[in-house]
Write a protein that holds these residues in place. Structure first.
Motif, mmCIF file in Angstrom:
data_model
loop_
_atom_site.group_PDB
_atom_site.id
_atom_site.type_symbol
_atom_site.label_atom_id
_atom_site.label_comp_id
_atom_site.label_asym_id
_atom_site.label_seq_id
_atom_site.Cartn_x
_atom_site.Cartn_y
_atom_site.Cartn_z
ATOM 1 N N GLU A 1 -2.274 0.629 10.200
ATOM 2 C CA GLU A 1 -3.213 -0.064 9.317
ATOM 3 C C GLU A 1 -2.905 0.114 7.835
ATOM 4 O O GLU A 1 -3.233 -0.759 7.030
ATOM 5 N N TYR A 2 -2.312 1.249 7.463
ATOM 6 C CA TYR A 2 -2.056 1.501 6.038
ATOM 7 C C TYR A 2 -0.639 1.080 5.665
ATOM 8 O O TYR A 2 -0.435 0.267 4.765
ATOM 9 N N VAL B 1 -8.702 1.034 2.240
ATOM 10 C CA VAL B 1 -8.071 1.261 3.552
ATOM 11 C C VAL B 1 -7.881 2.761 3.768
ATOM 12 O O VAL B 1 -8.109 3.296 4.863
ATOM 13 N N GLY B 2 -7.464 3.461 2.703
ATOM 14 C CA GLY B 2 -7.288 4.916 2.785
ATOM 15 C C GLY B 2 -8.586 5.631 3.119
ATOM 16 O O GLY B 2 -8.624 6.511 3.999
ATOM 17 N N LEU C 1 -4.269 11.881 2.141
ATOM 18 C CA LEU C 1 -3.560 11.043 3.114
ATOM 19 C C LEU C 1 -2.192 11.640 3.452
ATOM 20 O O LEU C 1 -1.795 11.682 4.616
ATOM 21 N N GLN D 1 1.526 -3.727 6.863
ATOM 22 C CA GLN D 1 0.635 -4.777 6.355
ATOM 23 C C GLN D 1 1.306 -6.148 6.382
ATOM 24 O O GLN D 1 0.702 -7.144 5.988
ATOM 25 N N SER E 1 0.808 -1.228 0.000
ATOM 26 C CA SER E 1 0.000 0.000 0.000
ATOM 27 C C SER E 1 0.837 1.271 0.000
ATOM 28 O O SER E 1 0.520 2.239 -0.688
ATOM 29 N N PHE F 1 -2.796 5.397 10.852
ATOM 30 C CA PHE F 1 -2.288 5.326 9.476
ATOM 31 C C PHE F 1 -1.052 4.406 9.407
ATOM 32 O O PHE F 1 -0.954 3.545 8.528
ATOM 33 N N LEU G 1 -9.616 5.126 6.726
ATOM 34 C CA LEU G 1 -8.840 5.969 7.638
ATOM 35 C C LEU G 1 -9.348 7.404 7.645
ATOM 36 O O LEU G 1 -9.330 8.086 8.676
ATOM 37 N N THR H 1 -6.208 -1.130 -1.274
ATOM 38 C CA THR H 1 -5.375 -0.045 -0.747
ATOM 39 C C THR H 1 -6.175 1.246 -0.650
ATOM 40 O O THR H 1 -6.130 1.955 0.369
#
Length: 458
Positions: free
Chosen positions: A411-412, A429-430, A372, A415, A133, A408, A433, A426
């Protein structure tokens, strides 16, 4: 006619001086025959009148000056290439070391390659999904790009390299994808890790491995990346494959270059490296790219360990000038247990804008990426402020961002090395968040994408 010479005058480290030679040229390959019948390889580094300075590919131990013979082969160093190289393991000089049969070559290619005409280059603009990611979402790799990974001693760049080699693919095409993996000056344990990992996951079937170990002669390191790129050029431009070339570790290559330069008594440049280090690295990196009207391509990920984690050291410094960005691994994130510990803020892919968006990844990719980045940067600032002044000094918005930065990273960015995320996963997930922040803070994303993709809070 190949002539033999018994005029070896001197051997000094990896270099040997042969006198009274005729019609010998720069970079020509030679064979040294010892009195015992053993043979060793060498190549011509310099011609001065009738004297030839040659570079030994193996140890100089046991070379008897009076009895040993040298013959020059009239050609440069070549690699026997074939489609059957896929799934095989070679040493740094292109010889099979996996107990398999010898390669029956379709042709033999000079390992120095041919310069690519700049006007024949095609612009990189196709997304490559690595499944990581922090790369796919924020520092996107594009087909034909050179994107190095800057690491440090002890950081898990080997695990990240193996993960990228295993998972990478070009989306939206039926083209064949191959990986050429060159390990330069690594330990036996690292070599065993790569080979067993590729075999365990089946990735070896589409991979060509070149292994140069730390106890191999330093001179072999100089040829290893060129061997790998010659195999890549054959697969890409003659077999129409998309080839990802991973070179690890470029620092070991540069050290070998410095060793040979010192043996030749050349005037050193920065930190003792030869003054032509930039030019030499460019002859490797610039072999990546795409050619017009040819389906195949070479994408390159060189990995280098920065001595003392110093980004201004000559090797990462010069690499940054030649390549299109960098992925930087962070010791701080590594200590926190983030896997892979990619520091997204100083990392950069200069071609990411060309490989994302509608028809390549997804229409919202660019906006999510920018949001992000901005939110994580502000969250890091808030955490630094908290460390100095305490949490009570933060505004409500700063508290949101400080929490966002922590989540962030966990979890981002983190992995693991076995998780293979699609670009849709990906991006999801962003978006998940971003629900940690009030919608009014998401100023970098267009309203139409917020309405379409932002999950509704329950």
């Amino acid at each position: 006619m190949i002539r033999e010479y018994k005029t070896i005058f001197e051997v000094a480290g990896p270099l040997m001086l042969v006198k009274n030679v005729e019609n010998v040229s720069y970079d020509e390959l030679g064979i040294i025959e010892l009195p015992s019948g053993e043979t060793r390889s060498c190549r011509v580094l310099e011609i001065n009148g009738s004297n030839a300075l040659v570079q030994l590919f193996e140890s100089s131990a046991g070379i008897n000056l009076a009895e040993s013979k040298v013959k020059f082969l009239g050609r440069g160093m070549e690699l026997a290439v074939s489609y059957d190289m896929l799934g095989r393991v070679f040493d740094g000089l292109g010889r099979p070391i996996d107990n398999g049969p010898e390669i029956i070559p379709e042709k033999r290619l000079d390992i120095n390659g041919l310069p690519m005409n700049p006007s024949a280059r095609d612009y990189p603009d196709e997304f490559i999904q690595t499944g990581v990611s922090a790369i796919d979402g924020l520092n996107t790799l594009v087909r034909g790009q050179k994107l190095p990974i800057f690491s440090g001693s002890g950081l898990p760049h080997a695990e990240l390299a193996a993960q990228i080699a295993r998972q990478s693919k070009v989306l939206g095409t039926d083209s064949k994808f191959a990986v050429v993996f060159a390990a330069i000056g690594i330990t036996f344990e690292e070599a065993d890790f790569f080979i067993s990992d590729f075999r365990r996951t089946g990735a070896i079937d589409r991979t060509v491995l070149f292994m140069n170990l730390a106890d191999d002669p330093a001179i072999e390191r100089i040829s290893t990346p060129r061997m790998a790129l010659t195999a890549a050029e054959f697969l890409a431009y003659e077999k129409g494959m998309h080839v990802l070339v991973i070179l690890t570790d470029i620092t070991n290559y540069a050290e070998a270059l410095r060793e040979v330069s010192a043996a030749r008594k050349e005037v050193p440049g920065r930190r003792g490296y030869p003054g032509y280090l930039y030019t030499d690295l460019a002859t490797i990196y610039e072999r990546a790219g795409r050619k017009r009207d040819i389906d195949g391509s070479i994408t390159m990920i060189p990995i280098l360990t920065m001595p003392e984690d110093d980004k201004t050291h000559p090797i990462p410094d010069l690499t940054g000038y030649i390549t299109e960005g960098q992925i930087i691994l962070s010791r701080e994130l590594y200590r926190k247990g983030i896997k892979p510990p990619i520091d997204v803020l100083p990392s950069l892919s200069r071609l990411k804008d060309k490989g994302i968006g509608k028809g390549k990844t997804r229409e919202d990719h660019s906006d999510v990426l920018n949001q992000l980045f901005a939110a994580y940067a502000r969250g890091k600032e808030a955490k630094e402020l908290m460390a100095i002044l305490g949490e009570a000094a933060l505004s409500d918005a700063d508290k949101y961002y400080a929490k966002f930065a922590d989540v962030f990273e966990k979890e981002y960015v983190s992995q693991g090395y076995e998780t293979n995320r699609t670009i849709e996963e990906t991006l999801q997930v962003g978006w998940d968040l971003l629900t940690l922040l009030p919608r009014s803070e998401l100023k970098r994303i267009r309203d139409e994408y917020l309405d379409k993709y932002l999950p509704k809070k329950e």
